[in-house]
Structure formats: structure tokens, C-alpha cells
Motif scaffolding. Structure first.
Motif, short mmCIF file in Angstrom:
data_model
loop_
_atom_site.label_atom_id
_atom_site.label_comp_id
_atom_site.label_asym_id
_atom_site.label_seq_id
_atom_site.Cartn_x
_atom_site.Cartn_y
_atom_site.Cartn_z
N MET A 1 25.72 26.38 -89.29
CA MET A 1 24.34 26.18 -88.97
C MET A 1 24.17 26.18 -87.44
SD MET A 1 21.37 23.64 -90.13
CE MET A 1 21.80 22.05 -90.29
N GLU A 2 23.13 26.88 -86.96
CA GLU A 2 22.88 26.97 -85.52
C GLU A 2 22.53 25.60 -84.96
OE1 GLU A 2 19.96 29.23 -82.37
OE2 GLU A 2 19.86 29.77 -84.46
N LYS A 3 23.07 25.30 -83.79
CA LYS A 3 22.89 24.00 -83.16
C LYS A 3 21.64 23.95 -82.28
CE LYS A 3 25.59 20.54 -80.83
NZ LYS A 3 26.82 20.18 -80.19
N GLY A 4 21.21 25.06 -81.75
CA GLY A 4 20.06 25.06 -80.86
C GLY A 4 20.46 24.77 -79.42
N LYS A 5 19.54 25.08 -78.51
CA LYS A 5 19.79 24.86 -77.09
C LYS A 5 19.53 23.40 -76.71
CE LYS A 5 18.21 29.48 -75.90
NZ LYS A 5 17.17 30.25 -75.23
N PRO A 6 20.23 22.89 -75.70
CA PRO A 6 19.95 21.54 -75.23
C PRO A 6 18.57 21.47 -74.55
CG PRO A 6 21.98 22.41 -74.24
CD PRO A 6 21.36 23.50 -75.03
N VAL A 7 17.92 20.35 -74.70
CA VAL A 7 16.63 20.10 -74.07
C VAL A 7 16.76 18.86 -73.19
CG1 VAL A 7 14.20 19.53 -74.46
CG2 VAL A 7 15.35 21.13 -75.99
N THR A 8 16.26 18.95 -71.96
CA THR A 8 16.23 17.80 -71.06
C THR A 8 14.90 17.08 -71.24
OG1 THR A 8 17.65 18.94 -69.47
CG2 THR A 8 16.40 17.05 -68.65
N ILE A 9 14.98 15.78 -71.45
CA ILE A 9 13.81 14.92 -71.56
C ILE A 9 13.74 14.10 -70.28
CG2 ILE A 9 12.74 13.00 -72.79
CD1 ILE A 9 14.53 13.77 -75.21
N THR A 10 12.59 14.12 -69.60
CA THR A 10 12.41 13.35 -68.37
C THR A 10 11.11 12.56 -68.45
OG1 THR A 10 13.56 15.07 -67.12
CG2 THR A 10 12.28 13.47 -65.85
N VAL A 11 11.17 11.28 -68.09
CA VAL A 11 9.96 10.47 -68.00
C VAL A 11 9.23 10.88 -66.73
CG1 VAL A 11 9.01 8.15 -67.77
CG2 VAL A 11 11.02 8.52 -69.21
N LYS A 12 8.00 11.40 -66.89
CA LYS A 12 7.21 11.86 -65.74
C LYS A 12 6.33 10.74 -65.18
CE LYS A 12 7.66 15.42 -64.39
NZ LYS A 12 8.67 15.84 -63.44
N GLU A 13 5.68 9.98 -66.07
CA GLU A 13 4.81 8.90 -65.61
C GLU A 13 4.55 7.94 -66.76
OE1 GLU A 13 0.57 9.69 -64.97
OE2 GLU A 13 0.89 11.67 -65.82
N ILE A 14 4.06 6.76 -66.41
CA ILE A 14 3.63 5.79 -67.40
C ILE A 14 2.19 5.44 -67.08
CG2 ILE A 14 4.04 3.53 -68.44
CD1 ILE A 14 6.98 3.84 -67.43
N GLN A 15 1.31 5.75 -68.00
CA GLN A 15 -0.11 5.53 -67.77
C GLN A 15 -0.48 4.09 -68.14
OE1 GLN A 15 -1.85 8.73 -70.03
NE2 GLN A 15 -1.27 10.25 -68.51
N GLY A 16 -1.76 3.76 -68.08
CA GLY A 16 -2.20 2.40 -68.38
C GLY A 16 -1.79 1.47 -67.27
N LYS A 17 -1.07 0.41 -67.61
CA LYS A 17 -0.59 -0.56 -66.61
C LYS A 17 0.65 -0.08 -65.89
CE LYS A 17 -2.49 -4.48 -69.10
NZ LYS A 17 -2.19 -5.67 -69.90
N GLY A 18 1.20 1.07 -66.33
CA GLY A 18 2.36 1.64 -65.65
C GLY A 18 3.69 1.01 -66.03
N VAL A 19 3.69 0.25 -67.14
CA VAL A 19 4.91 -0.43 -67.57
C VAL A 19 5.18 -0.10 -69.03
CG1 VAL A 19 6.02 -2.67 -67.91
CG2 VAL A 19 4.50 -2.33 -65.97
N CYS A 20 6.37 0.39 -69.29
CA CYS A 20 6.80 0.68 -70.65
C CYS A 20 7.40 -0.59 -71.25
CB CYS A 20 7.84 1.80 -70.62
SG CYS A 20 8.72 2.03 -72.19
N SER A 21 6.96 -0.98 -72.44
CA SER A 21 7.48 -2.20 -73.07
C SER A 21 8.96 -2.07 -73.44
CB SER A 21 6.65 -2.55 -74.31
OG SER A 21 6.73 -1.52 -75.26
N TYR A 22 9.46 -0.85 -73.55
CA TYR A 22 10.87 -0.62 -73.86
C TYR A 22 11.73 -0.61 -72.59
CZ TYR A 22 14.90 1.20 -76.38
OH TYR A 22 16.14 1.35 -76.95
N GLY A 23 11.07 -0.48 -71.42
CA GLY A 23 11.81 -0.49 -70.16
C GLY A 23 12.08 0.86 -69.55
N LEU A 24 11.50 1.93 -70.13
CA LEU A 24 11.68 3.26 -69.53
C LEU A 24 10.94 3.34 -68.20
CD1 LEU A 24 11.22 5.51 -72.70
CD2 LEU A 24 13.32 4.54 -71.76
#
Length: 89
Positions: free
Chosen positions: A1-24
Motif C-alpha cells: 500500500m502506498e505510504k504517501g508523501k510527508p506533510v509538514t504541519i506548522t502552527v502559524k498563529e493562535i487567534q482569540g486570546k492567542g493562547v492554545c489550551s493544549y500549549g501549542l
């Protein structure tokens, strides 16, 4: 089965109060090449972006994105949405 290409995930911004409850934070980044949630990644956010990751990993494009190798996705937190950039290289 094909694995697919890797994808990079980057946090660009946090809207609202600017704080992620998970800590990102803006600049946090992961490379994804499977269906597994990367370490230190919010499961809610990952599930929201999973369909977009799958499309990019297997060569699909989104007609609304200027750069066809990228997708912008937000987590489901309505008060402080974390904005992610997904990019296949």
C-alpha cells in the motif's frame, strides 16, 4: 500500500486570546507521514486537519489555496482557534 508523501504541519498563529489550551505555540512544527497523531500534537486539532493531510499526502490539491502544495486549517476551538499550515514538499 502506498505510504504517501510527508506533510509538514506548522502552527502559524493562535487567534482569540492567542493562547492554545493544549500549549501549542506559533512556530511549533511536525512532519507527518502516517495516520498516527504526532507526539505533543493536540488530538482534536489533528482530527480536524486529518482529511486535508490525506489529500496532500496523496497528491491532491485544494482549488481555494494559492499554493497548491499547502492548506490552511484551524483547530475546532471556537474561542482560540489555532491556525495550521500544512505543506507537502
Amino acid at each position: 500500500m502506498e505510504k504517501g508523501k510527508p506533510v509538514t504541519i506548522t502552527v502559524k498563529e493562535i487567534q482569540g486570546k492567542g493562547v492554545c489550551s493544549y500549549g501549542l505555540k506559533p512556530g511549533d512544527s511536525w512532519v507527518v507521514s502516517s495516520e498516527e497523531i504526532p507526539p505533543k500534537m493536540c488530538a482534536w486539532a489533528f482530527q480536524a486537519m486529518f482529511p486535508f493531510l490525506t489529500v496532500l499526502r496523496f497528491g491532491g490539491k485544494f482549488p481555494w489555496e494559492e499554493d497548491k502544495n499547502k492548506a490552511i486549517v484551524c483547530c475546532p476551538d471556537p474561542h482560540n482557534p489555532v491556525v495550521f499550515e500544512l505543506e507537502v514538499k
